[in-house]
Design an enzyme around this catalytic site. Structure first.
Site, PDB file in Angstrom:
ATOM      1  N   CYS A  22      47.211  51.024  15.023  1.00 44.75           N
ATOM      2  CA  CYS A  22      46.712  51.722  13.834  1.00 44.75           C
ATOM      3  C   CYS A  22      46.953  50.840  12.616  1.00 44.75           C
ATOM      4  CB  CYS A  22      47.404  53.064  13.633  1.00 44.75           C
ATOM      5  SG  CYS A  22      46.835  53.868  12.119  1.00 44.75           S
ATOM      6  N   LYS A  47      46.656  50.627  23.639  1.00 48.84           N
ATOM      7  CA  LYS A  47      45.485  50.380  22.791  1.00 48.84           C
ATOM      8  C   LYS A  47      45.748  49.198  21.862  1.00 48.84           C
ATOM      9  CE  LYS A  47      41.962  52.554  19.993  1.00 48.84           C
ATOM     10  NZ  LYS A  47      41.355  53.842  19.621  1.00 48.84           N
ATOM     11  N   GLY A  81      32.082  50.195  18.286  1.00 50.56           N
ATOM     12  CA  GLY A  81      30.683  50.248  17.867  1.00 50.56           C
ATOM     13  C   GLY A  81      29.677  50.686  18.906  1.00 50.56           C
ATOM     14  N   THR A 101      32.936  56.211  16.528  1.00 56.36           N
ATOM     15  CA  THR A 101      32.163  56.533  15.324  1.00 56.36           C
ATOM     16  C   THR A 101      30.841  57.229  15.646  1.00 56.36           C
ATOM     17  OG1 THR A 101      33.211  54.662  14.229  1.00 56.36           O
ATOM     18  CG2 THR A 101      31.193  55.488  13.226  1.00 56.36           C
TER      19      THR A 101
END
Lengths: 309, 311
Positions: free
Chosen positions: B133, B168, B247, B269
């Site tokens: 993050c 991650k 993306g 997204t």
């Protein structure tokens, strides 16, 4: 025993409407996309699925372009629900939005032709709340902020039961100049009392909507402090205007609901992008705040819960 | 459709009906999207990043749109571990879809405590250890930028839980394969990549940064080529299964990640633009397999690993 006005103030219930109504996503046909003022457009959409569920204060999240430019959807308040009164013609119900061209998204929208399809999501968010005892609603619009207030006026007028409970709607429309005064006729057709303020004085009162509100405070019926407070202020417009209205109504102990604007991401409460600062209900003083989501917890908020930076 | 193709994949021991996962932070706690799609049809759901204590998140503006992208600096706003277990998990466990909890902390000990607690919770299928993050002062990417820190953290979390561990990874590093190796050495069962790319936007009219926190994480179609390259690099060198993301908007994008070597993909997204994106992408992958007479989605990742650079 005499109770203070504060104690008698109707508790504004936070109705989580979005959990009760069905949200819908799909493509709808554009029926109207006309310029109603300089850079201001009214768009009607054939969306009976949304129109039948939508309430004033809720919004549509519109994908203005199929590609990635712009990438995100754009939120638009429900401006009008055409044909809502005609139950028999439910299938003919359309939903309207009112928008001002300010950037890439709205520019793309303004170029859309009648007959084209638009991908919409909605209705989203919580609408305005009409307290049971509401007698007088004071609607204050700043610029394009008039958009959700016409839908609200319609809703209030329709909820009014003649002889039992007649509801009065006072409207203040504020705009920069005469040409940007929108919806005056629409409010008048609904029987609202309309006052207009323009910053350049080209029509009506010379000044802002807030100035006019302040000056006409004595003319509104806010109810006697010892009685049930039967008036509510509803406002939508630039942040500075909403902040001033929040202060004025707080000082005078008038309930007020504000429809806030912000940059929205998902529109459904998932991304947490549209945070606004609110006072904690179990507040431990000034610094105690939390964030709420404009899209899901709003876009309508009680004026006294918002923390203005 | 004539050919019956297999869409099911297994990542870190978690069986998924299709390879399309919804990415952390883009799907809330699942409930926000229930009205729009059948959550049973997702490959897996990754929750918003969960910390031990609730977090308020960063001041607004938290998001700003860029060309073909989205910058965010939410700052890990979440309800905290216990509220998550009590109030958010019961909803999620109504669905047949595996639930992967994204976990984050400021200190190693917090990751360990969260992992120990979730180890006892039946509804949880796996953990995604967030070392990437970019929007918090402490923790998050601070761990993920250094191989040694990743190895140490993952091995501690490994000891704290039997749950499958997915690490991650951040793209904001010099060599992402070194970090992936460190995760593997620490005992991870899979890696997921990429988290957002550090970026910035400036409003020239107000002469201010677009985000209150000045910098944020870039996501959306703008980052896809970078993400694809990193997924290919990592998948080529580690044994672990890779969850590819960055993306992905269309089935074609997803197939590219699978061909690059990913076992599964995550959609982020795109959920904001189209709440049904993940399902439509899964369906599109199936159509691609049928059209190309490929009987099993697991065959796609065999392609990328064979590609060798010529220089």
């Amino acid at each position: 025993m005499k109770k203070s006005a504060k104690a008698l103030k109707p508790k504004l219930r936070t109705v989580k409407l979005s959990e009760l109504v069905l949200m819908w996503q799909g493509k709808v046909r554009i029926l109207v996309n006309e310029e109603v003022g300089p850079s201001c457009f009214r768009m009607a959409l054939e969306a009976p699925q949304v129109a039948s569920e939508a309430r004033a204060g809720q919004f549509l999240h519109v994908r203005v372009a199929a590609g990635y430019s712009p990438l995100l959807r754009r939120p638009f308040s429900v401006h009008r629900i055409s044909g809502k009164l005609k139950v028999e013609s439910l299938k003919l119900q359309n939903i309207e939005i009112l928008y001002e061209v300010v950037g890439k998204g709205t520019k793309t929208l303004a170029e859309k032709q009648v007959g084209e399809e638009l991908d919409i999501l909605g209705p989203l968010g919580n609408g305005f709340n009409l307290p049971g005892g509401l007698e007088t609603a004071i609607l204050i619009a700043g610029g394009i902020g008039v958009a959700p207030l016409l839908a609200l006026a319609e809703e209030i007028v329709q909820s009014s039961k003649p002889k039992v409970q007649s509801r009065k709607v006072d409207v203040i429309i504020g705009a920069k100049t005469k040409k940007l005064v929108l919806c005056e006729e629409g409010f008048k057709e609904l029987g609202c009392q309309v006052r207009v303020a323009t910053e350049d004085g080209s029509v009506g009162y010379s000044g802002t909507a807030v100035d006019l509100f302040k000056e006409s405070l004595s003319t509104f019926n806010f109810g006697v402090p010892t009685e049930w407070v039967a008036s509510t202020v509803y406002a939508c417009g630039p942040e500075i205007m909403l902040k001033k209205i929040a202060e004025m109504t707080y000082e005078r102990d008038i309930p007020a609901q504000l429809s806030l604007e912000g940059r929205l991401g998902c529109g459904v409460g998932a991304c947490l992008g549209c945070a606004i600062k609110v006072k904690n209900s179990k507040g431990k003083g000034e610094g105690d705040f939390s964030y709420k989501r404009i899209c899901k917890d709003g876009p309508v908020f009680e004026a006294n819960e918002v923390v203005w930076d | 459709m004539g050919l019956k193709v297999n869409l099911s994949v297994k990542v870190a021991g978690i069986v998924m009906r299709n390879p399309v996962i919804v990415a952390a932070g883009t799907f809330g706690y699942g409930e926000e999207y229930e009205s729009f799609l059948n959550l049973n049809q997702l490959g897996a759901m990754v929750t918003k990043g969960i910390t031990l204590q609730p977090r308020k998140g960063n001041p607004p503006p938290r998001i700003v749109e860029t060309d073909c992208g989205l910058l965010n600096s939410i700052g890990l706003e979440n309800v905290g571990l216990e509220v998550f277990i009590k109030e958010k998990l019961p909803f999620l466990q109504r669905f047949a879809t595996p639930i992967i909890v994204n976990i984050c902390g400021e200190k190693e000990e917090e990751y360990v405590q969260i992992s120990e607690r979730l180890d006892e919770v039946e509804a949880v299928s796996g953990l995604e250890v967030n070392v990437s993050c970019p929007n918090v002062e402490k923790g998050g990417m601070a761990f993920g930028r250094e191989a040694g820190a990743v190895r140490r953290l993952v091995s501690k979390v490994r000891k704290a839980t039997k749950l499958p561990l997915i690490v991650k990874l951040s793209p904001n590093v010099t060599d992402i394969t070194a970090i992936a190796h460190a995760a593997e050495d620490g005992g991870a069962d899979a890696v997921s990549l990429i988290n957002t790319l550090l970026g910035m936007a400036i409003d020239i009219e107000r002469r201010k940064p677009g985000l209150a926190n000045i910098t944020g994480g870039l996501s959306g179609p703008a980052i896809k080529p970078v993400a694809l390259r990193m997924v290919w690099e990592v998948a080529s060198v580690v044994e672990l299964p890779v969850i590819g993301m960055g993306g992905i908007m269309t089935p074609e994008d997803a197939v590219q990640f699978l061909l690059a070597g990913a076992t599964a993909v995550a959609v982020g997204t795109a959920n904001f633009v189209n709440p049904r994106a993940a399902l439509e992408i899964a369906q599109g992958i199936e159509e691609y397999l049928v059209k190309n007479k490929i009987p099993d989605v697991n065959r796609l990742r065999e392609y990328g690993v064979k590609w060798k650079k010529q220089n």
